[in-house]
Write an enzyme that holds these catalytic residues in place. Structure first.
Site, PDB file in Angstrom:
ATOM      1  N   SER A  43      -6.395   1.554   4.174  1.00  0.00           N
ATOM      2  CA  SER A  43      -5.110   2.104   3.746  1.00  0.00           C
ATOM      3  C   SER A  43      -5.316   3.089   2.584  1.00  0.00           C
ATOM      4  O   SER A  43      -6.029   4.068   2.729  1.00  0.00           O
ATOM      5  CB  SER A  43      -4.169   0.961   3.383  1.00  0.00           C
ATOM      6  OG  SER A  43      -2.848   1.408   3.243  1.00  0.00           O
ATOM      7  N   HIS A  79      -0.982  -3.270  10.486  1.00  0.00           N
ATOM      8  CA  HIS A  79      -1.620  -2.501   9.417  1.00  0.00           C
ATOM      9  C   HIS A  79      -2.850  -3.183   8.823  1.00  0.00           C
ATOM     10  O   HIS A  79      -3.704  -2.514   8.247  1.00  0.00           O
ATOM     11  CB  HIS A  79      -0.603  -2.222   8.303  1.00  0.00           C
ATOM     12  CG  HIS A  79      -1.128  -1.376   7.185  1.00  0.00           C
ATOM     13  ND1 HIS A  79      -1.604  -0.087   7.378  1.00  0.00           N
ATOM     14  CD2 HIS A  79      -1.286  -1.627   5.851  1.00  0.00           C
ATOM     15  CE1 HIS A  79      -2.005   0.423   6.214  1.00  0.00           C
ATOM     16  NE2 HIS A  79      -1.832  -0.496   5.282  1.00  0.00           N
ATOM     17  N   ASP A 119       0.636   0.109  13.928  1.00  0.00           N
ATOM     18  CA  ASP A 119       0.622   0.131  12.464  1.00  0.00           C
ATOM     19  C   ASP A 119       1.977   0.627  11.949  1.00  0.00           C
ATOM     20  O   ASP A 119       2.340   1.782  12.189  1.00  0.00           O
ATOM     21  CB  ASP A 119      -0.497   1.046  11.976  1.00  0.00           C
ATOM     22  CG  ASP A 119      -0.752   0.933  10.481  1.00  0.00           C
ATOM     23  OD1 ASP A 119       0.204   0.655   9.732  1.00  0.00           O
ATOM     24  OD2 ASP A 119      -1.905   1.125  10.064  1.00  0.00           O
TER      25      ASP A 119
END
Length: 326
Positions: free
Chosen positions: A187, A312, A273
């Site tokens: 991320s 995610h 995601d």
């Protein structure tokens, strides 16, 4: 009738108040860019909160040691080092010196760069699970909290986060001998990872590979695409919300960095995601795959189908991960 009239009056008052707040927030963000920086980093969010980061064994990580390193004056960062599964029994009760020496054992090392929010333990025990999985696959895993995160001391900034990562990488290389060292970013950590690896390549000390999990192209495109960007259709969205990010010195330009990286690249992204849209990871891969800097290196994109439900942050659950990393 009187009761209905009173209820409608209160409801109308609430709607007007909410509408006023909705209109006022963009101006507040524009006047105070630091607010937008806080929303990017989210380092003030720490979940679970009552955790002693000095004691990873309390989270079931008996094969993990907590260190503190000092990248710069007045900056101290907390580091966790998890040894490979083959060393678990020997690691119990050992001190920091033993763990540092263990980096020289014949096992590859992963420097794991976590995403935003308060600590490497955020998102429940997500990162504990990641450490356990990667350790079980035979890797040393070194992760740390950037300055301003967890119990690390200092104020967060993109420059500072990148320098922290560089300091930890050099610390690993000084102890790991000829063992492969891989950089893994997740991320927001992908932005730190590409900043770091670009710098390493420029000084001709690249890592053995770069792994980007749920990456974006750059922070402006991510902010524009984020599902919580309720203002994305607000007139002047870029001026109100994206320009303050740039003013704060936050770019995390993965799309630019990959043009200067010369090592193997692996991108992992789940189609479902909800935080970093899948199309941004795919776009980043397309940029990297056509970059001349990667002409002598392998560039791979591995998608994970929506039906798997990895979203995610659960790609580490994939039974295919050992094969992919191989």
């Amino acid at each position: 009738l009187h009761r209905r009239s009173g209820l409608w009056f209160r409801l109308r008052k609430l709607i007007i108040w909410l509408l006023g707040m909705y209109i006022a927030i963009p101006f507040l963000v524009k006047l105070c860019p630091a607010i937008q920086a806080k929303l990017v980093f989210l380092n003030f969010v720490r979940v679970p909160y009552f955790i002693d980061l000095k004691r990873p064994q309390d989270q079931g990580l008996n094969h993990t040691c907590n260190y503190y390193l000092q990248p710069e004056e007045d900056v101290t960062i907390g580091v966790w080092h998890t040894v490979p599964a083959a060393l678990w029994k020997n690691a119990r009760g050992k001190d920091q010196l033993w763990f540092e020496d263990a980096l020289g054992s014949s096992h590859p090392v992963i420097l794991y760069l976590h995403g935003n929010a308060g600590t490497s333990l955020c998102d429940g025990f997500l990162h504990v699970s990641v450490l356990q999985v990667l350790s079980s696959l035979g890797y040393h895993v070194v992760t740390f909290d950037y300055r301003g995160w967890g119990d690390s001391v200092g104020s967060p900034s993109e420059r500072g986060m990148t320098y922290d990562a560089l300091h930890v990488f050099d610390w690993i290389k000084a102890r790991s001998g000829d063992n492969p060292v891989y950089i893994w970013g997740h991320s927001l950590g992908t932005g730190v990872a590409t900043n770091l690896v670009r710098r390493l390549c420029e000084r001709e000390t690249p890592p053995d590979a770069l792994i980007l999990e749920s990456p974006f192209t750059n922070i402006r495109e991510e902010a524009r695409s984020h599902p919580f960007s309720i203002y994305r259709y607000f007139p002047g969205f870029d001026w109100f919300f994206l320009d303050p990010i740039t003013t704060s010195g936050i770019k995390f330009a993965n799309d630019e960095n990959v043009k200067y990286i010369s090592c193997s690249l692996l991108i992992l992204h789940a189609e479902d995601d909800p935080v970093v849209p899948f199309h941004l990871g795919k776009k980043l891969y397309n940029i990297a795959a056509t970059s001349r800097s990667f002409r002598d290196y392998k560039v791979q994109f591995v998608p994970f189908h929506t039906d798997l439900g990895y979203r995610h942050k659960y790609i580490y659950r994939s039974p295919e991960l050992p094969r992919i990393l191989r």
